[in-house]
Design a protein around this motif. Structure first.
Motif, PDB file in Angstrom:
ATOM      1  N   THR A  44      55.311 -82.866 -48.326  1.00 29.70           N
ATOM      2  CA  THR A  44      55.634 -82.242 -47.048  1.00 29.70           C
ATOM      3  C   THR A  44      56.318 -80.901 -47.267  1.00 29.70           C
ATOM      4  O   THR A  44      57.251 -80.788 -48.053  1.00 29.70           O
ATOM      5  CB  THR A  44      56.547 -83.153 -46.209  1.00 29.70           C
ATOM      6  OG1 THR A  44      55.925 -84.430 -46.077  1.00 29.70           O
ATOM      7  CG2 THR A  44      56.791 -82.546 -44.839  1.00 29.70           C
ATOM      8  N   GLU A  45      55.830 -79.892 -46.543  1.00 24.78           N
ATOM      9  CA  GLU A  45      56.437 -78.572 -46.648  1.00 24.78           C
ATOM     10  C   GLU A  45      57.778 -78.576 -45.933  1.00 24.78           C
ATOM     11  O   GLU A  45      57.911 -79.073 -44.819  1.00 24.78           O
ATOM     12  CB  GLU A  45      55.524 -77.520 -46.023  1.00 24.78           C
ATOM     13  CG  GLU A  45      56.047 -76.107 -46.183  1.00 24.78           C
ATOM     14  CD  GLU A  45      55.132 -75.076 -45.552  1.00 24.78           C
ATOM     15  OE1 GLU A  45      55.443 -73.865 -45.687  1.00 24.78           O
ATOM     16  OE2 GLU A  45      54.121 -75.471 -44.932  1.00 24.78           O
ATOM     17  N   SER A  69      60.897 -79.730 -41.335  1.00 23.61           N
ATOM     18  CA  SER A  69      59.685 -78.929 -41.482  1.00 23.61           C
ATOM     19  C   SER A  69      59.998 -77.486 -41.118  1.00 23.61           C
ATOM     20  O   SER A  69      61.031 -77.206 -40.487  1.00 23.61           O
ATOM     21  CB  SER A  69      58.592 -79.473 -40.564  1.00 23.61           C
ATOM     22  OG  SER A  69      58.950 -79.265 -39.194  1.00 23.61           O
ATOM     23  N   PRO A  70      59.139 -76.543 -41.495  1.00 19.13           N
ATOM     24  CA  PRO A  70      59.397 -75.145 -41.129  1.00 19.13           C
ATOM     25  C   PRO A  70      59.608 -74.952 -39.626  1.00 19.13           C
ATOM     26  O   PRO A  70      60.496 -74.202 -39.212  1.00 19.13           O
ATOM     27  CB  PRO A  70      58.143 -74.415 -41.621  1.00 19.13           C
ATOM     28  CG  PRO A  70      57.660 -75.247 -42.770  1.00 19.13           C
ATOM     29  CD  PRO A  70      57.955 -76.662 -42.375  1.00 19.13           C
ATOM     30  N   GLU A  83      68.019 -68.599 -48.589  1.00 19.49           N
ATOM     31  CA  GLU A  83      66.678 -69.091 -48.889  1.00 19.49           C
ATOM     32  C   GLU A  83      66.744 -70.443 -49.580  1.00 19.49           C
ATOM     33  O   GLU A  83      67.636 -70.699 -50.388  1.00 19.49           O
ATOM     34  CB  GLU A  83      65.944 -68.095 -49.792  1.00 19.49           C
ATOM     35  CG  GLU A  83      64.520 -68.518 -50.132  1.00 19.49           C
ATOM     36  CD  GLU A  83      63.796 -67.517 -51.025  1.00 19.49           C
ATOM     37  OE1 GLU A  83      62.581 -67.667 -51.226  1.00 19.49           O
ATOM     38  OE2 GLU A  83      64.466 -66.587 -51.531  1.00 19.49           O
ATOM     39  N   ARG A  84      65.772 -71.302 -49.255  1.00 21.03           N
ATOM     40  CA  ARG A  84      65.616 -72.566 -49.980  1.00 21.03           C
ATOM     41  C   ARG A  84      64.732 -72.301 -51.195  1.00 21.03           C
ATOM     42  O   ARG A  84      63.554 -71.958 -51.052  1.00 21.03           O
ATOM     43  CB  ARG A  84      64.971 -73.625 -49.078  1.00 21.03           C
ATOM     44  CG  ARG A  84      64.888 -75.015 -49.744  1.00 21.03           C
ATOM     45  CD  ARG A  84      64.212 -76.012 -48.815  1.00 21.03           C
ATOM     46  NE  ARG A  84      64.885 -76.048 -47.525  1.00 21.03           N
ATOM     47  CZ  ARG A  84      66.038 -76.686 -47.282  1.00 21.03           C
ATOM     48  NH1 ARG A  84      66.626 -77.335 -48.273  1.00 21.03           N
ATOM     49  NH2 ARG A  84      66.586 -76.669 -46.088  1.00 21.03           N
ATOM     50  N   VAL A  85      65.297 -72.410 -52.373  1.00 20.22           N
ATOM     51  CA  VAL A  85      64.577 -72.106 -53.609  1.00 20.22           C
ATOM     52  C   VAL A  85      64.323 -73.398 -54.380  1.00 20.22           C
ATOM     53  O   VAL A  85      65.248 -74.192 -54.593  1.00 20.22           O
ATOM     54  CB  VAL A  85      65.382 -71.119 -54.476  1.00 20.22           C
ATOM     55  CG1 VAL A  85      64.646 -70.807 -55.768  1.00 20.22           C
ATOM     56  CG2 VAL A  85      65.647 -69.842 -53.703  1.00 20.22           C
ATOM     57  N   ASP A  86      63.076 -73.613 -54.776  1.00 19.71           N
ATOM     58  CA  ASP A  86      62.738 -74.791 -55.563  1.00 19.71           C
ATOM     59  C   ASP A  86      63.424 -74.740 -56.922  1.00 19.71           C
ATOM     60  O   ASP A  86      63.741 -73.660 -57.432  1.00 19.71           O
ATOM     61  CB  ASP A  86      61.224 -74.889 -55.755  1.00 19.71           C
ATOM     62  CG  ASP A  86      60.487 -75.109 -54.440  1.00 19.71           C
ATOM     63  OD1 ASP A  86      61.109 -75.695 -53.518  1.00 19.71           O
ATOM     64  OD2 ASP A  86      59.319 -74.683 -54.325  1.00 19.71           O
TER      65      ASP A  86
END
Length: 473
Positions: A2-3, A26-27, A416-419
């Motif tokens: 899920t994005e 979700s976005p 920002e959400r960074v992986d």
């Protein structure tokens, strides 16, 4: 998989909730929650905005940090070094540049401290009453050995003048007006959508107060494009002078004045330039004046290579540039005690301590102690909510805000959400992204852009030589 929402909204940890209010969303859901919170905060009685260099970056502004392409010191000193300098002044610049990091992606730091020494050296021996004749400047020879020079006061002043001109040119930015005539475009510096959305606040609430540390006039240009009226502390038009009394004024429609019914003008805000502006100058009596000028001459400077930038610094178009604002030196705090800056900082402190205050901080790295102390004092205001927008989730700013969160449930940071294992894109939670995509949309801005696009199309048709020939026929 899920994005997930590409933003993180870090908040004080409360019972039953993650420190990230957008976690696992979700976005679409994440953006809706963020916009709902913003809409609530923007309905608070007292909205204060503090902006700094990061808000000008997407319009071509330079930063005090970063690689050589974006670093203010690199841009300024590289051009000044190419000018015809006296040998002692050239040695000072050469020594400073020799201390830059060797990697192109890593720019130098400490520009403010170095400028402070340079400007202080010029002031020490300048007054006739000064017992100091000259100063010795420590440096290094090309072979790395110690090398000292004793520059004359005149040569240091010449160097200072060239540096001031170069800083002015790097800050003489202009709004790209194509974003108004291309309503479907996504490219924006952020100023126009940001101001349009701020101006859409309910007129029954308190006026928005916009404070900036920037010298550039991007906000003024955007407000004029949008028809937003503002008071900036100056009264008059042809040769405006600083008069802090204007901040106590407002704008209303006449209405039926005799019956006591008036209506506030909707597109209006109060505007404060804490460190001055490229269009401020002191007259012979020491009174601060404001006069906008055509900035087109500086656009070619920023596009030129280093040698051509140096040629322009000594050209007639740059000779009229004089000292402006509080330059980036470590003496910035003492300068804030002078007029008119003392008034502006006093107003910032007073505004942040009003009841029901929402403070937005954009593009500010918390590097100016005299500004940061005012913010930290304001966090004692029990009804203040602060949102800091910072694209880099690993920045020291994020950790600073986390420490502020210990003072209460009122400090938030959007980043920002960074992986895991990835690096910051610097495309998310920037000023431009926040203005365009995060702040709640308003209909009148879209209508305004469509109108400007239509006007632009009519203008192009009118300028078409074929149409003119047909009209003549």
């Amino acid at each position: 998989m899920t994005e997930l929402c590409r933003y993180r909204l870090l908040a004080p940890v409360s019972a039953g909730e993650s420190d990230d209010l957008l976690a696992n969303k979700s976005p679409e859901d994440g953006l809706r929650r963020m916009q709902a919170l913003l809409a609530d905060w923007l309905r608070m009685e007292n909205v204060v905005v503090l902006t700094a260099a990061g808000t000008s970056f997407s319009a071509g502004g330079r930063l005090m940090a970063g690689g050589r392409d974006t670093n203010l010191e690199c841009r300024v000193l590289a051009a000044v070094q190419q000018c015809a300098l006296p040998s002692d002044a050239a040695a000072i610049i050469k020594d400073r540049i020799s201390r830059w990091p060797t990697e192109e992606k890593q720019g130098p730091t400490g520009f403010e401290e170095w400028l402070s020494y340079l400007f202080n050296a010029a002031e020490l021996s300048q007054p006739k009453s000064s017992p100091i004749h000259t100063v010795r400047w420590k440096g290094k020879a090309p072979d790395g050995s110690d090398c000292e020079v004793t520059p004359s006061t005149d040569n240091i002043k010449k160097l200072q003048t060239l540096i001031e001109r170069a800083i002015f040119a790097e800050c003489a930015l202009e709004i790209d007006r194509r974003e108004l005539s291309e309503p479907d475009g996504t490219e924006t510096s952020g100023h126009i959508p940001f101001l349009a959305k701020l101006a859409a606040r309910d007129t029954n609430l308190g006026r928005t107060h916009l404070f900036t540390l920037n010298y550039d006039t991007l906000f003024e240009q955007a407000m004029e494009e949008l028809g937003i009226q503002y008071f900036d502390g100056f009264s008059g038009k042809t040769n405006a002078r600083f008069d802090p009394a204007v901040y106590g004024l407002d704008i209303y429609y006449p209405g039926d004045v005799t019956e006591g019914r008036v209506r506030r003008f909707d597109k209006f805000l109060q505007f404060y330039k804490l460190h001055g502006s490229i269009h401020w100058q002191s007259d012979v009596n020491g009174i601060m004046r404001a006069r906008h000028r055509d900035l087109g001459f500086a656009a070619s400077y920023r596009k030129a290579d280093t040698k051509n930038r140096a040629k322009q610094l000594v050209s007639p178009s740059f000779e009229s540039i004089s000292s402006f604002g509080i330059l980036p030196t470590s003496q910035k705090f003492s300068k804030t005690l002078d007029m008119p800056y003392a008034h502006l900082f006093r107003l910032l402190h007073a505004r942040l301590n009003q009841p029901q205050t929402f403070l937005m901080v954009l593009g500010y790295g918390f590097g100016d102690d005299h500004v940061t102390r005012i913010i930290e004092t304001a966090l004692m205001n029990p009804s203040l909510v602060m949102l800091v927008v910072e694209p880099n989730s690993t920045s020291a700013i994020v950790e600073k805000i986390r420490r502020y969160q210990c003072l209460g449930q009122r400090a938030f940071v959007l980043t920002e959400r960074v992986d895991e294992g990835a690096s910051c894109s610097f495309q998310v939670a920037t000023f431009a992204d926040f203005s365009q995509n995060v702040m709640p949309d308003i209909k009148w801005l879209d209508d305004y852009k469509r109108l400007r696009s239509f006007e632009d199309q009519l203008r192009k048709v009118g300028d078409d030589p074929l149409d003119k020939r047909e009209g003549a026929a």
